[in-house]
Write a protein that holds these residues in place. Structure first.
Motif, short mmCIF file in Angstrom:
data_model
loop_
_atom_site.label_atom_id
_atom_site.label_comp_id
_atom_site.label_asym_id
_atom_site.label_seq_id
_atom_site.Cartn_x
_atom_site.Cartn_y
_atom_site.Cartn_z
N SER A 1 0.85 -1.19 0.00
CA SER A 1 0.00 0.00 0.00
C SER A 1 0.88 1.24 0.00
N GLN A 2 0.28 2.35 -0.42
CA GLN A 2 1.02 3.61 -0.47
C GLN A 2 1.32 4.11 0.94
N LYS A 3 2.53 4.61 1.11
CA LYS A 3 2.94 5.04 2.44
C LYS A 3 3.88 6.23 2.33
N ILE A 4 3.70 7.19 3.24
CA ILE A 4 4.61 8.33 3.34
C ILE A 4 5.11 8.38 4.77
N GLU A 5 6.42 8.49 4.93
CA GLU A 5 6.98 8.51 6.28
C GLU A 5 7.88 9.71 6.47
N GLN A 6 7.73 10.37 7.60
CA GLN A 6 8.63 11.45 7.99
C GLN A 6 9.24 11.08 9.33
N ASN A 7 10.36 11.78 9.66
CA ASN A 7 10.98 11.54 10.96
C ASN A 7 9.91 11.65 12.04
N SER A 8 9.70 10.59 12.79
CA SER A 8 8.65 10.63 13.80
C SER A 8 9.10 11.38 15.05
N GLU A 9 10.42 11.40 15.28
CA GLU A 9 10.91 12.08 16.47
C GLU A 9 11.08 13.57 16.18
N ALA A 10 10.89 14.36 17.20
CA ALA A 10 11.09 15.81 17.06
C ALA A 10 12.56 16.09 16.81
N LEU A 11 12.79 17.14 16.03
CA LEU A 11 14.15 17.56 15.71
C LEU A 11 14.47 18.82 16.50
N ASN A 12 15.51 18.76 17.31
CA ASN A 12 15.92 19.92 18.11
C ASN A 12 17.27 20.40 17.61
N ILE A 13 17.34 21.66 17.21
CA ILE A 13 18.62 22.19 16.74
C ILE A 13 18.86 23.57 17.33
N GLN A 14 20.09 24.01 17.21
CA GLN A 14 20.50 25.31 17.71
C GLN A 14 20.27 26.37 16.64
N GLU A 15 19.89 27.54 17.07
CA GLU A 15 19.71 28.67 16.15
C GLU A 15 20.96 28.86 15.30
N GLY A 16 20.74 29.12 14.02
CA GLY A 16 21.85 29.35 13.09
C GLY A 16 22.28 28.10 12.34
N LYS A 17 21.93 26.93 12.87
CA LYS A 17 22.28 25.67 12.19
C LYS A 17 21.27 25.38 11.07
N THR A 18 21.61 24.40 10.25
CA THR A 18 20.70 23.95 9.19
C THR A 18 19.87 22.78 9.69
N ALA A 19 18.58 22.90 9.52
CA ALA A 19 17.66 21.80 9.86
C ALA A 19 17.40 21.00 8.60
N THR A 20 17.44 19.68 8.72
CA THR A 20 17.16 18.81 7.58
C THR A 20 16.07 17.83 7.97
N LEU A 21 14.97 17.85 7.23
CA LEU A 21 13.85 16.96 7.49
C LEU A 21 13.70 16.01 6.31
N THR A 22 13.27 14.79 6.60
CA THR A 22 13.22 13.74 5.58
C THR A 22 11.79 13.29 5.33
N CYS A 23 11.49 13.01 4.08
CA CYS A 23 10.20 12.45 3.70
C CYS A 23 10.46 11.29 2.75
N ASN A 24 10.04 10.11 3.13
CA ASN A 24 10.19 8.92 2.28
C ASN A 24 8.83 8.38 1.90
N TYR A 25 8.73 7.84 0.70
CA TYR A 25 7.45 7.29 0.28
C TYR A 25 7.67 5.96 -0.44
N THR A 26 6.66 5.12 -0.41
CA THR A 26 6.71 3.81 -1.08
C THR A 26 5.43 3.58 -1.87
N ASN A 27 5.56 2.75 -2.90
CA ASN A 27 4.41 2.37 -3.74
C ASN A 27 3.69 3.59 -4.28
N TYR A 28 4.49 4.54 -4.78
CA TYR A 28 3.92 5.79 -5.22
C TYR A 28 4.77 6.36 -6.36
#
Lengths: 117, 113
Positions: free
Chosen positions: B1-28
């Motif tokens: 079945s079609q599925k979309i997944e993102q990082n389930s855990e919260a992302l904590n970063i320091q001001e000024g840094k680069t935040a990177t978030l991930t999105c993966n999908y299957t059967n799509y």
């Protein structure tokens, strides 16, 4: 209007009662969408309208859920005989169209928070 | 079945840094992918759209990449600020002709001063 509006903003009801949720899309937007968001979850598609027609009702969870749209404007989502699992935020969005590039940006309302006791 | 997944855990970063978030999908095989921002008690707000034939898209401090081979999109916020703290949702357009969007569950980002 300036944006998508929804009413009520909050609704508390007892199990077994019917509820009606209202959405006023951005003026001139022919497409309208309903989504449901459970706590800590992503958005779950329910139904969309192009004009007053609903080509895709595939997301409606059961026959207790229905929606209509009139005048290519206001839409109402009705939940009959509410159950506790219906508790969620119900979000409405609109876009200029469901065709071509105009469908690509959806503008969301603030949602209606429904709590079924 | 079609599925979309993102990082389930919260992302904590320091001001000024680069935040990177991930999105993966299957059967799509999406025509395009979108990123939305959602603040508590509010509806999502559209940020960026990237099409299947595009590798990268930028808007101010935001950058999105799309790898249809890996079936993955990365969302970057450079020079992050506390005001960037929110939940970020990725969404794919459904296969039908309407604008139905399929959403991931979202990743909560917290930027500390």
């Amino acid at each position: 209007g300036a944006g998508v509006s929804q009413s009520p903003s909050n609704k508390v009801t007892e199990k077994g009662k019917d509820v009606e949720l209202r959405c006023d899309p951005i003026s001139g937007h022919t497409a309208l969408y309903w989504y449901r968001q459970r706590l800590g979850q992503g958005l779950e598609f329910l139904i969309y309208f192009q004009g007053n027609s609903a080509p895709d009702k595939s997301g409606l969870p059961s026959d207790r859920f229905s929606a209509e749209r009139t005048g290519e404007s206001v839409s109402t989502l009705t939940i009959q005989r509410t159950q506790q699992e219906d508790s969620a935020v119900y979000l409405c969005a609109s876009s200029r169209s469901t065709f071509g590039t105009e469908r690509e940006t959806q503008y969301f309302g603030p949602g209606t928070r429904l709590l079924v006791l | 079945s079609q599925k979309i997944e993102q990082n389930s855990e919260a992302l904590n970063i320091q001001e000024g840094k680069t935040a990177t978030l991930t999105c993966n999908y299957t059967n799509y095989s999406p025509a395009y992918l979108q990123w939305y921002r959602q603040d508590p008690g509010r509806g999502p707000v559209f940020l960026l759209l990237i099409r299947e034939n595009e590798k990268e898209k930028r808007k101010e401090r935001l950058k999105v990449t799309f790898d249809t081979t890996l079936k993955q999109s990365l969302f970057h916020i450079t020079a992050s600020q506390p005001a960037d703290s929110a939940t970020y949702l990725c969404a794919l357009r459904g296969d039908n002709q309407g604008g139905k969007l399929i959403f991931g569950q979202g990743t909560e980002l917290s930027v500390k001063p």
